[in-house]
Design a protein around this motif. Structure first.
Motif, PDB file in Angstrom:
ATOM      1  N   THR A 158      11.852  46.675 -28.428  1.00  0.00           N
ATOM      2  CA  THR A 158      11.011  47.880 -29.095  1.00  0.00           C
ATOM      3  C   THR A 158      12.531  48.577 -30.209  1.00  0.00           C
ATOM      4  O   THR A 158      12.589  48.947 -30.769  1.00  0.00           O
ATOM      5  N   PHE A 159      13.302  47.448 -29.597  1.00  0.00           N
ATOM      6  CA  PHE A 159      15.027  47.846 -30.652  1.00  0.00           C
ATOM      7  C   PHE A 159      13.952  47.802 -31.883  1.00  0.00           C
ATOM      8  O   PHE A 159      15.182  48.934 -32.939  1.00  0.00           O
ATOM      9  N   THR A 160      14.263  47.171 -32.443  1.00  0.00           N
ATOM     10  CA  THR A 160      12.878  46.156 -33.418  1.00  0.00           C
ATOM     11  C   THR A 160      12.671  47.482 -34.447  1.00  0.00           C
ATOM     12  O   THR A 160      12.580  48.298 -35.985  1.00  0.00           O
ATOM     13  N   TYR A 161      11.817  48.642 -33.937  1.00  0.00           N
ATOM     14  CA  TYR A 161      10.634  49.286 -34.855  1.00  0.00           C
ATOM     15  C   TYR A 161      11.710  50.823 -34.974  1.00  0.00           C
ATOM     16  O   TYR A 161      11.590  51.790 -35.208  1.00  0.00           O
ATOM     17  N   LEU A 162      12.591  51.262 -33.440  1.00  0.00           N
ATOM     18  CA  LEU A 162      13.629  52.147 -33.501  1.00  0.00           C
ATOM     19  C   LEU A 162      14.486  51.798 -34.629  1.00  0.00           C
ATOM     20  O   LEU A 162      14.689  53.037 -35.354  1.00  0.00           O
ATOM     21  N   ALA A 163      15.220  50.457 -34.475  1.00  0.00           N
ATOM     22  CA  ALA A 163      16.290  50.561 -36.171  1.00  0.00           C
ATOM     23  C   ALA A 163      15.413  50.600 -37.577  1.00  0.00           C
ATOM     24  O   ALA A 163      16.076  51.798 -38.449  1.00  0.00           O
ATOM     25  N   ALA A 164      13.871  50.591 -37.598  1.00  0.00           N
ATOM     26  CA  ALA A 164      13.099  50.236 -38.473  1.00  0.00           C
ATOM     27  C   ALA A 164      13.213  52.318 -38.720  1.00  0.00           C
ATOM     28  O   ALA A 164      13.511  53.099 -39.493  1.00  0.00           O
ATOM     29  N   GLU A 165      12.883  52.723 -37.781  1.00  0.00           N
ATOM     30  CA  GLU A 165      12.283  54.426 -38.405  1.00  0.00           C
ATOM     31  C   GLU A 165      14.160  55.137 -38.609  1.00  0.00           C
ATOM     32  O   GLU A 165      13.471  56.093 -39.056  1.00  0.00           O
ATOM     33  N   VAL A 166      15.158  55.003 -37.794  1.00  0.00           N
ATOM     34  CA  VAL A 166      15.714  55.077 -38.005  1.00  0.00           C
ATOM     35  C   VAL A 166      16.490  54.912 -39.370  1.00  0.00           C
ATOM     36  O   VAL A 166      17.161  56.064 -39.838  1.00  0.00           O
ATOM     37  N   ARG A 167      16.697  54.248 -39.475  1.00  0.00           N
ATOM     38  CA  ARG A 167      16.942  53.531 -41.303  1.00  0.00           C
ATOM     39  C   ARG A 167      16.178  54.398 -42.327  1.00  0.00           C
ATOM     40  O   ARG A 167      16.638  54.861 -43.265  1.00  0.00           O
ATOM     41  N   ALA A 168      15.093  55.047 -41.336  1.00  0.00           N
ATOM     42  CA  ALA A 168      13.839  55.458 -42.194  1.00  0.00           C
ATOM     43  C   ALA A 168      14.379  56.733 -42.920  1.00  0.00           C
ATOM     44  O   ALA A 168      14.802  57.885 -43.645  1.00  0.00           O
ATOM     45  N   LEU A 169      15.202  57.263 -41.592  1.00  0.00           N
ATOM     46  CA  LEU A 169      15.825  59.228 -41.471  1.00  0.00           C
ATOM     47  C   LEU A 169      17.396  58.503 -42.029  1.00  0.00           C
ATOM     48  O   LEU A 169      17.607  60.373 -42.904  1.00  0.00           O
ATOM     49  N   VAL A 170      18.236  57.782 -41.982  1.00  0.00           N
ATOM     50  CA  VAL A 170      19.484  57.928 -41.926  1.00  0.00           C
ATOM     51  C   VAL A 170      19.215  55.962 -42.788  1.00  0.00           C
ATOM     52  O   VAL A 170      20.202  56.171 -41.858  1.00  0.00           O
ATOM     53  N   PRO A 171      19.203  56.458 -44.352  1.00  0.00           N
ATOM     54  CA  PRO A 171      19.746  55.478 -45.026  1.00  0.00           C
ATOM     55  C   PRO A 171      20.511  54.557 -45.091  1.00  0.00           C
ATOM     56  O   PRO A 171      21.257  53.510 -44.838  1.00  0.00           O
ATOM     57  N   ASP A 172      22.010  55.480 -44.575  1.00  0.00           N
ATOM     58  CA  ASP A 172      22.508  54.310 -44.668  1.00  0.00           C
ATOM     59  C   ASP A 172      23.867  54.273 -43.214  1.00  0.00           C
ATOM     60  O   ASP A 172      24.495  53.794 -43.292  1.00  0.00           O
ATOM     61  N   VAL A 173      22.510  54.407 -42.391  1.00  0.00           N
ATOM     62  CA  VAL A 173      22.694  54.090 -41.198  1.00  0.00           C
ATOM     63  C   VAL A 173      23.397  51.873 -41.279  1.00  0.00           C
ATOM     64  O   VAL A 173      23.226  51.199 -41.589  1.00  0.00           O
ATOM     65  N   GLU A 174      24.530  51.884 -40.327  1.00  0.00           N
ATOM     66  CA  GLU A 174      24.923  50.415 -39.708  1.00  0.00           C
ATOM     67  C   GLU A 174      23.786  50.254 -38.994  1.00  0.00           C
ATOM     68  O   GLU A 174      24.864  51.138 -37.947  1.00  0.00           O
ATOM     69  N   VAL A 175      23.562  49.631 -38.978  1.00  0.00           N
ATOM     70  CA  VAL A 175      22.943  48.648 -37.374  1.00  0.00           C
ATOM     71  C   VAL A 175      23.495  47.021 -37.521  1.00  0.00           C
ATOM     72  O   VAL A 175      23.268  46.421 -37.660  1.00  0.00           O
ATOM     73  N   GLN A 176      23.234  46.947 -35.500  1.00  0.00           N
ATOM     74  CA  GLN A 176      24.245  45.857 -35.495  1.00  0.00           C
ATOM     75  C   GLN A 176      23.174  46.010 -33.789  1.00  0.00           C
ATOM     76  O   GLN A 176      22.775  45.954 -33.328  1.00  0.00           O
ATOM     77  N   THR A 177      24.055  44.233 -33.637  1.00  0.00           N
ATOM     78  CA  THR A 177      22.796  44.086 -32.215  1.00  0.00           C
ATOM     79  C   THR A 177      23.746  43.091 -31.837  1.00  0.00           C
ATOM     80  O   THR A 177      24.634  42.341 -31.671  1.00  0.00           O
ATOM     81  N   VAL A 178      23.840  43.090 -30.405  1.00  0.00           N
ATOM     82  CA  VAL A 178      24.252  41.734 -29.126  1.00  0.00           C
ATOM     83  C   VAL A 178      23.618  41.596 -28.282  1.00  0.00           C
ATOM     84  O   VAL A 178      22.686  41.946 -28.136  1.00  0.00           O
ATOM     85  N   PRO A 179      23.642  40.282 -29.077  1.00  0.00           N
ATOM     86  CA  PRO A 179      22.295  39.399 -27.625  1.00  0.00           C
ATOM     87  C   PRO A 179      22.302  39.176 -26.606  1.00  0.00           C
ATOM     88  O   PRO A 179      23.296  40.123 -26.219  1.00  0.00           O
ATOM     89  N   GLY A 180      21.489  38.970 -25.920  1.00  0.00           N
ATOM     90  CA  GLY A 180      21.855  39.622 -24.669  1.00  0.00           C
ATOM     91  C   GLY A 180      20.879  38.363 -23.799  1.00  0.00           C
ATOM     92  O   GLY A 180      19.480  37.532 -24.566  1.00  0.00           O
ATOM     93  N   ILE A 181      20.737  37.532 -22.688  1.00  0.00           N
ATOM     94  CA  ILE A 181      19.846  37.111 -21.812  1.00  0.00           C
ATOM     95  C   ILE A 181      18.671  37.366 -21.663  1.00  0.00           C
ATOM     96  O   ILE A 181      18.158  38.052 -20.755  1.00  0.00           O
ATOM     97  N   THR A 182      17.932  36.234 -22.060  1.00  0.00           N
ATOM     98  CA  THR A 182      16.288  36.638 -21.816  1.00  0.00           C
ATOM     99  C   THR A 182      16.272  35.987 -20.980  1.00  0.00           C
ATOM    100  O   THR A 182      16.352  35.408 -19.705  1.00  0.00           O
ATOM    101  N   ALA A 183      14.435  36.751 -20.676  1.00  0.00           N
ATOM    102  CA  ALA A 183      14.087  36.758 -19.229  1.00  0.00           C
ATOM    103  C   ALA A 183      13.801  35.374 -18.445  1.00  0.00           C
ATOM    104  O   ALA A 183      13.529  34.154 -17.778  1.00  0.00           O
ATOM    105  N   MET A 184      13.208  34.160 -20.032  1.00  0.00           N
ATOM    106  CA  MET A 184      12.878  32.720 -19.860  1.00  0.00           C
ATOM    107  C   MET A 184      14.269  32.056 -19.861  1.00  0.00           C
ATOM    108  O   MET A 184      14.542  30.986 -18.939  1.00  0.00           O
ATOM    109  N   GLN A 185      14.915  32.599 -19.964  1.00  0.00           N
ATOM    110  CA  GLN A 185      16.868  31.632 -19.674  1.00  0.00           C
ATOM    111  C   GLN A 185      17.103  31.702 -18.238  1.00  0.00           C
ATOM    112  O   GLN A 185      17.399  31.143 -17.000  1.00  0.00           O
ATOM    113  N   ASP A 186      16.694  33.148 -17.803  1.00  0.00           N
ATOM    114  CA  ASP A 186      17.179  33.384 -15.827  1.00  0.00           C
ATOM    115  C   ASP A 186      15.884  32.962 -15.581  1.00  0.00           C
ATOM    116  O   ASP A 186      16.766  32.293 -14.596  1.00  0.00           O
TER     117      ASP A 186
END
Length: 237
Positions: free
Chosen positions: A108-136
């Protein structure tokens, strides 16, 4: 100057499977947001929130953002959620959004970040990777995801049975996410392909009531279910 929005993968559900970097990002944020489904039981924390609560002091604001699974209302829920996040980053502060698994894999973060960018164009967007369900699930079930020259295909269960059949015919590893209601149809497709004995299933991974099986159930399962189907492999000596 606008602030920072960080999408943090908190793993499949076990609080111990968050990365050190993810935990530190949560602790350093001015506000932490977590997703919940509009159909969730009130006051019951979701998967991501359970992990956050295990690591973030209660003094840190944790805000639930409601998201719709229904396609017709989904985009409106993204926009509503983005308004709350935009208020934080527009003030030059750091907002963290905790998401199960990885923020760049069906998140869901992908879509949330796009909407936030539309509201605040100069926001800095970062991600921190996580362990996935398939790995677990691979770890919990003792499954080797890929070896040698094998490829891995990751699909949502809603991708359609013909796509699933095509991957099974290709002789590589298939991982299916989300859409546990489709499990009876998936079960039938794997049986028809002679792949049932190479499938493992997991749901509610990392929680007290987790369900991990060395076979595929034939009945519908929770939305956040994972299936791994490995190719036929020669025994190793």
């Amino acid at each position: 100057m606008s602030g920072v929005l960080i999408g943090i993968g908190v793993g499949p559900g076990d609080p111990q499977l968050i990365t050190v970097k993810g935990r530190d990002a949560l602790l350093g944020a001015d506000a932490v947001f977590v997703p919940v489904s509009v159909t969730s039981t009130p006051d019951e924390p979701g998967y991501a929130e359970r992990v956050v609560l295990a690591h973030v002091p209660h003094a840190t604001p944790i805000t639930r953002l409601e998201f719709e699974l229904d396609e017709a209302a989904r985009e409106a829920s993204w926009r509503t959620a983005a308004l709350a996040v935009a208020e934080v980053v527009a003030a030059g502060r750091t907002a963290a959004f905790a998401t199960i698994g990885d923020p760049n894999v069906y998140s869901t973060f992908t879509y949330l970040a796009a909407e936030v960018r539309a509201l605040v164009p100069d926001v800095e967007v970062q991600t921190v990777p996580g362990i996935t369900a398939m790995q677990d699930l691979a770890s919990r079930s003792g499954t080797v995801l890929v070896e040698h020259e094998e490829a891995l295909t990751l699909l949502p269960m809603t991708a359609g049975l013909e796509v699933v059949r095509d991957v099974l015919r290709g002789g590589n590893t298939l991982v299916l996410y989300k859409g546990g209601r489709q499990l009876p149809e998936i079960h039938a497709a794997l049986a028809a392909a002679g792949a049932s004995d190479r499938a493992v299933f997991g749901a509610r991974l990392g929680l007290a009531d987790q369900d991990v099986r060395d076979h595929l159930p034939s009945e519908p399962a929770p939305y956040l279910s994972t299936i791994i189907v490995t190719p036929e492999r020669k025994p190793t000596s």
